[in-house]
Design an enzyme around this catalytic site. Structure first.
Site, PDB file in Angstrom:
ATOM      1  N   GLU A 202       0.816  -1.223   0.000  1.00  0.00           N
ATOM      2  CA  GLU A 202       0.000   0.000   0.000  1.00  0.00           C
ATOM      3  C   GLU A 202       0.846   1.268   0.000  1.00  0.00           C
ATOM      4  O   GLU A 202       0.378   2.336   0.377  1.00  0.00           O
ATOM      5  CB  GLU A 202      -0.938  -0.010   1.216  1.00  0.00           C
ATOM      6  CG  GLU A 202      -1.971  -1.127   1.137  1.00  0.00           C
ATOM      7  CD  GLU A 202      -2.918  -1.146   2.324  1.00  0.00           C
ATOM      8  OE1 GLU A 202      -2.670  -0.432   3.314  1.00  0.00           O
ATOM      9  OE2 GLU A 202      -3.906  -1.889   2.253  1.00  0.00           O
ATOM     10  N   LYS A 334     -15.574  -1.063   3.600  1.00  0.00           N
ATOM     11  CA  LYS A 334     -14.933  -1.472   2.343  1.00  0.00           C
ATOM     12  C   LYS A 334     -16.034  -2.022   1.439  1.00  0.00           C
ATOM     13  O   LYS A 334     -16.520  -3.145   1.675  1.00  0.00           O
ATOM     14  CB  LYS A 334     -13.912  -2.579   2.605  1.00  0.00           C
ATOM     15  CG  LYS A 334     -12.633  -2.141   3.304  1.00  0.00           C
ATOM     16  CD  LYS A 334     -11.780  -3.369   3.631  1.00  0.00           C
ATOM     17  CE  LYS A 334     -10.409  -2.983   4.145  1.00  0.00           C
ATOM     18  NZ  LYS A 334      -9.716  -4.136   4.773  1.00  0.00           N
TER      19      LYS A 334
END
Ligand code: PGA
Ligand code: ZN
Length: 416
Positions: A202, A334
């Site tokens: 990430e 999410k």
């Protein structure tokens, strides 16, 4: 407003890890929306299945054979019509038949197309659907990574994060996070000889240091940026607790600091870390079914946002369960954990009912799509977690800066 789906198609593209994912293109009234779904690596057991039989290729075949014929030419009122059709078509609790990633990409691409047909940005369309006042979210970003997102030698804790609490503008907030990221890079270079500043999935550094050294560095950088820019910075962690729990020994394993702790000892250790580094945010401290330990930690650290990700997987009923027993004060949202915008909104609505801090979140495998900030604003999530740097992360930050031309107000975090 009534609309018609004129055309729908799909293709396989790649995410930031180089894995295949599905992208959907929907034509509504002659306006085209396109969206791809991200993929997680540290996934909760109760999430939607991203692809049928874990195969993006099967997902694409099913799309063409089963879904497109049922969707092409239909009239829709909103994305909800499409989402309900997808749920019926799939028939399982976790989208294992058609895949949650296909469902989400269709849901979002349809929403983008409708918003274009109605001549408004996506966030504005979503805000009007949910009666939300559009306000920009605060960016929570990871600076040092470990666990499943990095190689061996990196900290066992998956993410060490920072968040600006009272920035004047979104640009100030993003600048503060980037500054912390750069400073941490400098500190790591000084601390570890010949360290090539490697990064994990990430965009966070993945250095060969232990958990406490990593926290020390991020804490120091956050304090320096706070003094320099005059923006209050908070430090947070995402443990991804399931991944450090050894089911055989029933211990949480932090080998880098030589600690193999039972649940009670580990809880105390988290308390010590939180006090020492003024941690205001702890995501998934424990394994994903241990609601009781979440509750105990929330009680022990009343000023810290204890947050559920794998614990609640964006499911309304699990958020309600965790919040009603006071196990969490925050929840990760999410969209591909549940598979549609309608179900995502259900989760957000429940979170709001319990006054939780809601965090619209990326996945570790992302594309350069930037609909996530629109979902955050349109559904009223106070925080967005989308990394700090890297093309697929910065695309979300840059979209927030563009959105600022219309949405002037930004959230603030008072607690913590
Ligand atoms: P992911 O994890 O790899 O499943 O996207 C990210 C997170 O745990 O927040
Ligand atoms: Zn997480």
């Amino acid at each position: 407003m009534a609309h018609k789906i004129k055309e729908i198609k799909g293709r396989l593209i790649y995410d930031s890890r180089g894995d295949k994912t599905i992208e959907i293109i929907v034509d509504v009234d002659g306006y085209v929306g396109q969206a791809a779904a991200p993929s997680g690596k540290s996934r909760g057991a109760r999430e939607a299945e991203p692809f049928p039989n874990s195969s993006p290729e099967t997902a694409l075949i099913l799309l063409q054979k089963e879904i497109i014929p049922k969707m092409k030419g239909i009239d829709i009122d909103s994305y909800e019509t499409v989402d309900n059709l997808l749920i019926d078509l799939d028939g399982t609790w976790n989208f294992s038949q058609i895949g949650g990633n296909t469902a989400l990409a269709i849901s979002v691409a349809t929403s983008i197309a409708i918003s274009k047909a109605e001549g408004r940005p996506l966030y504005d369309y979503l805000a009007s659907m949910t009666h939300t006042q559009p306000i920009l979210p605060l960016p929570l970003g990871n600076v040092i990574g470990g666990g499943k997102h990095a190689g061996p030698g990196a900290p066992e804790i998956q993410e060490i994060l920072v968040i600006p609490k009272n920035p004047k503008t979104i640009s100030d907030a993003i600048a503060a996070n980037i500054k912390v990221h750069k400073l941490v890079g400098k500190f790591l270079e000084e601390k570890i000889t010949n360290y090539p500043l490697g990064r994990g999935d990430e965009g966070a550094y993945a250095p060969p240091i232990n958990v406490e050294a990593a926290l020390e560095i991020v804490y120091k950088a956050a304090k320096m940026v706070e003094d320099e820019l005059g923006v209050k910075m908070g430090v947070g962690i995402d443990v991804a607790g399931t991944n450090i729990y050894n089911t055989r020994s029933e211990r949480y394993e932090l080998a880098s600091v030589g600690l193999y702790l039972d649940t009670e000892e580990y809880l105390q250790y988290l308390e010590e870390l939180a006090n020492k580094y003024e941690i205001i945010y702890i995501e998934d401290p424990f394994k994903e079914d241990d609601y009781e330990s979440f509750r105990k930690l929330s009680k022990a650290l009343p000023k810290t946002y204890i947050c559920g990700d794998d614990l609640v997987v964006t499911r309304s009923e699990l958020i309600a369960k965790a919040a009603s027993m006071e196990a969490i004060k925050a929840a990760i949202i999410k969209p591909n954990q549940v598979g549609t915008l309608t179900l995502t909104w259900e989760a957000v609505k429940t979170g709001k009912k319990y006054n939780l801090l809601l965090i619209a979140s990326h996945r570790s495998g992302e594309t350069t799509d930037h609909y996530l900030p629109h979902i955050a604003v349109g559904f009223g999530c106070k925080v967005i977690k989308a990394g700090i740097i890297g093309g697929e992360r910065i695309s979300k930050a840059n979209e927030l800066i563009r959105m600022n031309e219309e949405v002037r107000e930004i959230q603030r975090l008072n607690a913590g």
